[in-house]
Design an enzyme around this catalytic site. Sequence first.
Site, PDB file in Angstrom:
ATOM      1  NE  ARG A   1       9.534   5.800  -1.114  1.00 22.80           N
ATOM      2  CZ  ARG A   1       9.029   5.037  -0.137  1.00 22.80           C
ATOM      3  NH1 ARG A   1       7.901   4.359  -0.343  1.00 22.80           N
ATOM      4  NH2 ARG A   1       9.648   4.921   1.025  1.00 22.80           N
TER       5      ARG A   1
ATOM      6  CG  ASP B   1       9.297   3.735   6.826  1.00 24.23           C
ATOM      7  OD1 ASP B   1       8.239   3.422   7.424  1.00 24.23           O
ATOM      8  OD2 ASP B   1       9.553   3.361   5.664  1.00 24.23           O
TER       9      ASP B   1
END
Length: 581
Positions: free
Chosen positions: A191, A477
């Site tokens: 990603r 996160d």
Amino acid sequence: MMRLTYDNNYPAAVSKKKSTCNGAALAYDVPQGVEIRGRYDEEFANNILTKEALQFVAELQREFRNHVKYAMECRKEAKRRYNEGAVPGFDPATRFIREADWVCAAVPPAVADRKVEITGPVERKMIINALNSGAKVFMADFEDALSPSWDNLMRGQVNLKEAVDGSISFHDKARNRVYKLNDQTAKLFVRPRGWHLPEAHIVIDGEPAIGCFVDFGLYFYHSYATFRGTQGQGFGPFFYLPKMEHSREAKIWNSVFERAEKMAGIEKGSIRATVLIETLPAVFQMDEILYELRDHSVGLNCGRWDYIFSYVKTFQAHPDRLLPDRVQVGMAQHFMKSYAGRLIWTCHRRGVHAMGGMAAQIPIKDDPVANEAAIDLVRKDKLREVRAGHDGTWAAHPGLIPTCIDVFTNHLGNSPNQIQAANRLDAANLTEEDLLQRPRGVRTMEGLRLNTRVGIQYLAAWLGGAGSVPLYNLMEDAATAEISRVQNWQWIKYGAELDGDGVGVRVSMELFGRVVEEEMARIRTEVGKDKFNRGLYKEACSIFTRQCTAPVLDDFLTLDAYNHIVVHHPHPHPQGLSSRI
């Protein structure tokens, strides 16, 4: 070295230190118009930041930067409309795409089974453990799970290059243990960062590089030879694409993929990508996004944490859409359930995977009762997903993989996915109102405190180089930290009335100031005086507090915080450098 501040996302100053070897200044060998401002490292120079790889990154930026700039201007225009009272919805101009019977390219057999995917940063030990975890896919993350310091990014590229060629290893000196890849590993997806994030350590034609071109370009350039021998057999490379709001952004990615395939001499459609539907506008563009990527798509993913963040950001000027406590905004909320249902229906109609969301729980080692309760929450969440029609799910920790695998395997049996299963017709009838329904629940003082405590601690870790942090038995996160930030901002902005112990109290700047002071004291007690004093908690508190109380909501927490981790090291101008820089 010195940290930088930016004006308009451009570097304002550089340090005066130089990398030297025996008195001779060292510099990366760069193509015309490219400047490296990150620390010189011989391994980076020889293995990653080669002249040829940088030329490929520069070509991507030059060919597509104006398309990216236009897409970002379109985001600003959409935000203006939402701030003036409009709401997202299906585009009448692309109705023909939504209603037509078309499908994406067939899912490659190599990734037909994606029952459980594990995600994490591109850290060396993490990569090895994740690939060996028993998950079907490992998503190596340059985005929400990574603090994008120069060393983290370039070291991550070194790690991925070695993971692709199978040579990666890690010697844990403390445990006297060497980690290597098993014979059978998870499929590797990567990603890159979103379109909005710059890479300030690489300058191309006088502008900071677009972060995703650096992440994608360097990884692809150094890995495509491995995949070239398997072209047409569906072995990748594979990617996850984040933060899109409109199909025009998917169209750019499709063009980037075609450009990369042509450069590498691999068959068109060799590159495959899953798009995270993690912004509210994108849920109304799912058919269009798949259509633009139809030769390169392997589905969509419910990026639920960023989706909640995007709901607040999209409706930042709508005081009638205040969220309840973060812990109450789960998949049982009608707008969240509708979002997942629409995604599954769309993906299966187009012949690709519909991936579920993240299980953020982590094993609780010192409390068996609490650990079993956490595992039970994961089990119930995954059972909900597989029954709804998802083809696979995400986990944040290797310890959750067996539970997730069991749930999906028990439901699917020998089938690798549910793409060909009968689609739920009720999802076809979901309306714009279903996808936008106001969330229900209470707002409490504890919710305000938890947001503050989590936001400050996550940001302190991020500034220190860690982008994925265990806090209160959950893996946090950037996406979950964003929920904490924007919810605080929303409650302060509109003076939200609190329920529970704070019943009748309205959130104000003064109340928030007291909460920050008290939660900082609690953090200091929880982490210990020495760790607190060594950490970046005060700096994090300052940034987080400023963003929560800003008159205008910042688009991204990490975009502002990025200025605090950029470190420039000037190098002698290589002869190929454009004179304009």
